[in-house]
Design an enzyme around this catalytic site. Structure first.
Site, PDB file in Angstrom:
ATOM      1  N   ASP A  62       0.847  -1.201   0.000  1.00 42.94           N
ATOM      2  CA  ASP A  62       0.000   0.000   0.000  1.00 42.94           C
ATOM      3  C   ASP A  62       0.882   1.250   0.000  1.00 42.94           C
ATOM      4  O   ASP A  62       1.047   1.898   1.027  1.00 42.94           O
ATOM      5  CB  ASP A  62      -0.894  -0.065   1.251  1.00 42.94           C
ATOM      6  CG  ASP A  62      -1.839   1.116   1.378  1.00 42.94           C
ATOM      7  OD1 ASP A  62      -2.086   1.803   0.374  1.00 42.94           O
ATOM      8  OD2 ASP A  62      -2.341   1.343   2.498  1.00 42.94           O
ATOM      9  N   THR A 122     -10.212   8.891   2.198  1.00 40.28           N
ATOM     10  CA  THR A 122     -11.448   9.026   3.002  1.00 40.28           C
ATOM     11  C   THR A 122     -11.277  10.053   4.123  1.00 40.28           C
ATOM     12  O   THR A 122     -12.243  10.406   4.784  1.00 40.28           O
ATOM     13  CB  THR A 122     -11.864   7.665   3.597  1.00 40.28           C
ATOM     14  OG1 THR A 122     -10.713   7.065   4.182  1.00 40.28           O
ATOM     15  CG2 THR A 122     -12.441   6.755   2.548  1.00 40.28           C
ATOM     16  N   ARG A 214      -6.491  -2.654  13.421  1.00 40.47           N
ATOM     17  CA  ARG A 214      -6.550  -2.744  14.888  1.00 40.47           C
ATOM     18  C   ARG A 214      -7.559  -3.720  15.478  1.00 40.47           C
ATOM     19  O   ARG A 214      -7.249  -4.336  16.500  1.00 40.47           O
ATOM     20  CB  ARG A 214      -6.747  -1.327  15.470  1.00 40.47           C
ATOM     21  CG  ARG A 214      -5.490  -0.483  15.312  1.00 40.47           C
ATOM     22  CD  ARG A 214      -5.762   0.981  15.388  1.00 40.47           C
ATOM     23  NE  ARG A 214      -6.495   1.455  14.223  1.00 40.47           N
ATOM     24  CZ  ARG A 214      -6.873   2.710  14.038  1.00 40.47           C
ATOM     25  NH1 ARG A 214      -6.589   3.626  14.961  1.00 40.47           N
ATOM     26  NH2 ARG A 214      -7.520   3.069  12.944  1.00 40.47           N
TER      27      ARG A 214
HETATM   28  O1  C5P Z   1      -6.710  -0.268  12.145  1.00 41.11           O
HETATM   29  P1  C5P Z   1      -7.648  -0.069  10.979  1.00 41.11           P
HETATM   30  O2  C5P Z   1      -8.568  -1.249  10.758  1.00 41.11           O
HETATM   31  O3  C5P Z   1      -8.384   1.243  11.057  1.00 41.11           O
HETATM   32  O4  C5P Z   1      -6.660  -0.017   9.717  1.00 41.11           O
HETATM   33  C1  C5P Z   1      -7.115   0.279   8.439  1.00 41.11           C
HETATM   34  C2  C5P Z   1      -5.961   0.314   7.495  1.00 41.11           C
HETATM   35  O5  C5P Z   1      -6.407   0.763   6.233  1.00 41.11           O
HETATM   36  C3  C5P Z   1      -4.826   1.264   7.890  1.00 41.11           C
HETATM   37  O6  C5P Z   1      -3.601   0.686   7.410  1.00 41.11           O
HETATM   38  C4  C5P Z   1      -5.137   2.533   7.132  1.00 41.11           C
HETATM   39  O7  C5P Z   1      -3.973   3.265   6.819  1.00 41.11           O
HETATM   40  C5  C5P Z   1      -5.749   1.972   5.852  1.00 41.11           C
HETATM   41  N1  C5P Z   1      -6.643   2.878   5.168  1.00 41.11           N
HETATM   42  C6  C5P Z   1      -7.762   3.449   5.765  1.00 41.11           C
HETATM   43  N2  C5P Z   1      -8.576   4.277   5.054  1.00 41.11           N
HETATM   44  C7  C5P Z   1      -8.297   4.561   3.785  1.00 41.11           C
HETATM   45  C8  C5P Z   1      -7.185   4.005   3.164  1.00 41.11           C
HETATM   46  C9  C5P Z   1      -6.370   3.156   3.889  1.00 41.11           C
HETATM   47  O8  C5P Z   1      -8.036   3.170   6.918  1.00 41.11           O
HETATM   48  N3  C5P Z   1      -9.106   5.332   3.108  1.00 41.11           N
END
Ligand code: C5P
Length: 235
Positions: A62, A122, A214
């Site tokens: 990513d 987002t 998380r």
């Molecule tokens: O911990 P969590 O479930 O919130 O992690 C979501 C992952 O997806 C993180 O690595 C975050 O950087 C990524 N991400 C996100 N929203 C986006 C793009 C990527 O939460 N729009």
């Protein structure tokens, strides 16, 4: 490994290889796809990718490439050489950049990764999209336009918020890959994610892959958390 477990991509948002390996050990046999993002990659580079592959798991790199077409295409070739399974670019890099990346991957003779795009982050809302980026469309319309540009440029799908799944599916069809972060199982901490769906809701809406960080990685037992999510998907 059953098909449902292939739909979960665990975000390895940890700073060290030691913590990465601990998670890989705990989730072995339950999770088979991981996301390596900026933090881990800038700290440890390809070692992080190789560590995931040592556990026979897939890698979504990513790094959200966003550069002039020539630079993005050359970087895509380097990524191909490291045999990741999926990587992404920013659709705001434009159609020429995405087509150049597509061409570079097509010309690579080895295993070809899936290439997807990020539309609008987002973390932007209606106001910042208008005042900071200068896009006057509604956010969802801009997201759909960028997803269409992604498809026309020959890329396989987009990263999108769970709330956008239905509209993008409707406009872009069933074969377009939708990778969705912002997933929170029933009753779990939202953290900094504002608009979330449960894993079950997101799959039902048409998500192809759920990116979950998380709720699994910070759980007292990541394995139990992942198993519980998988079981919720079966119901
Ligand atoms: O911990 P969590 O479930 O919130 O992690 C979501 C992952 O997806 C993180 O690595 C975050 O950087 C990524 N991400 C996100 N929203 C986006 C793009 C990527 O939460 N729009």
């Amino acid at each position: 490994m059953n098909r449902l477990s292939d739909k979960i991509i665990v975000a390895l948002d940890v700073p060290t290889l030691k913590e990465t390996e601990k998670l890989l050990q705990k989730l072995q046999g339950v999770v088979s796809y991981y996301k390596v993002g900026f933090e881990l990659f800038t700290a440890h580079g390809w070692k992080a990718v190789e560590l995931v592959k040592k556990y026979n798991a897939k890698v979504f790199l990513d790094l959200k490439l966003h550069d002039i077409p020539n630079t993005a295409a050359r970087t895509a070739k380097v990524i191909c050489e490291h045999e990741v399974d999926m990587f992404n670019v920013h659709a705001l890099g434009g159609g020429d950049m995405m087509k150049a990346v597509r061409k570079s991957v097509d010309e690579y003779s080895g295993k070809k990764p899936v290439v997807i795009a990020v539309t609008l982050l987002t973390s932007h809302d209606e106001k910042t999209v208008k005042t900071e980026i200068g896009i006057q469309n509604e956010v969802l319309d801009a997201v759909i336009a960028l997803a269409k540009l992604t498809q026309e440029s020959g890329l396989a799908g987009v990263v999108c918020s769970p709330e956008e799944i239905s509209a993008i599916r409707k406009s872009l069809g069933q074969d377009f890959i939708l990778v969705t972060p912002g997933i929170r199982p029933q009753g779990s901490q939202k953290g900094d994610q504002k608009r979330t769906l449960t894993p079950q809701e997101a799959l039902k809406a048409g998500s192809s892959y759920l990116v979950i960080g998380r709720p699994i990685t910070a759980a007292p037992s990541p394995k139990e958390a992942a198993l519980s999510i998988l079981s919720s998907l079966r119901n």
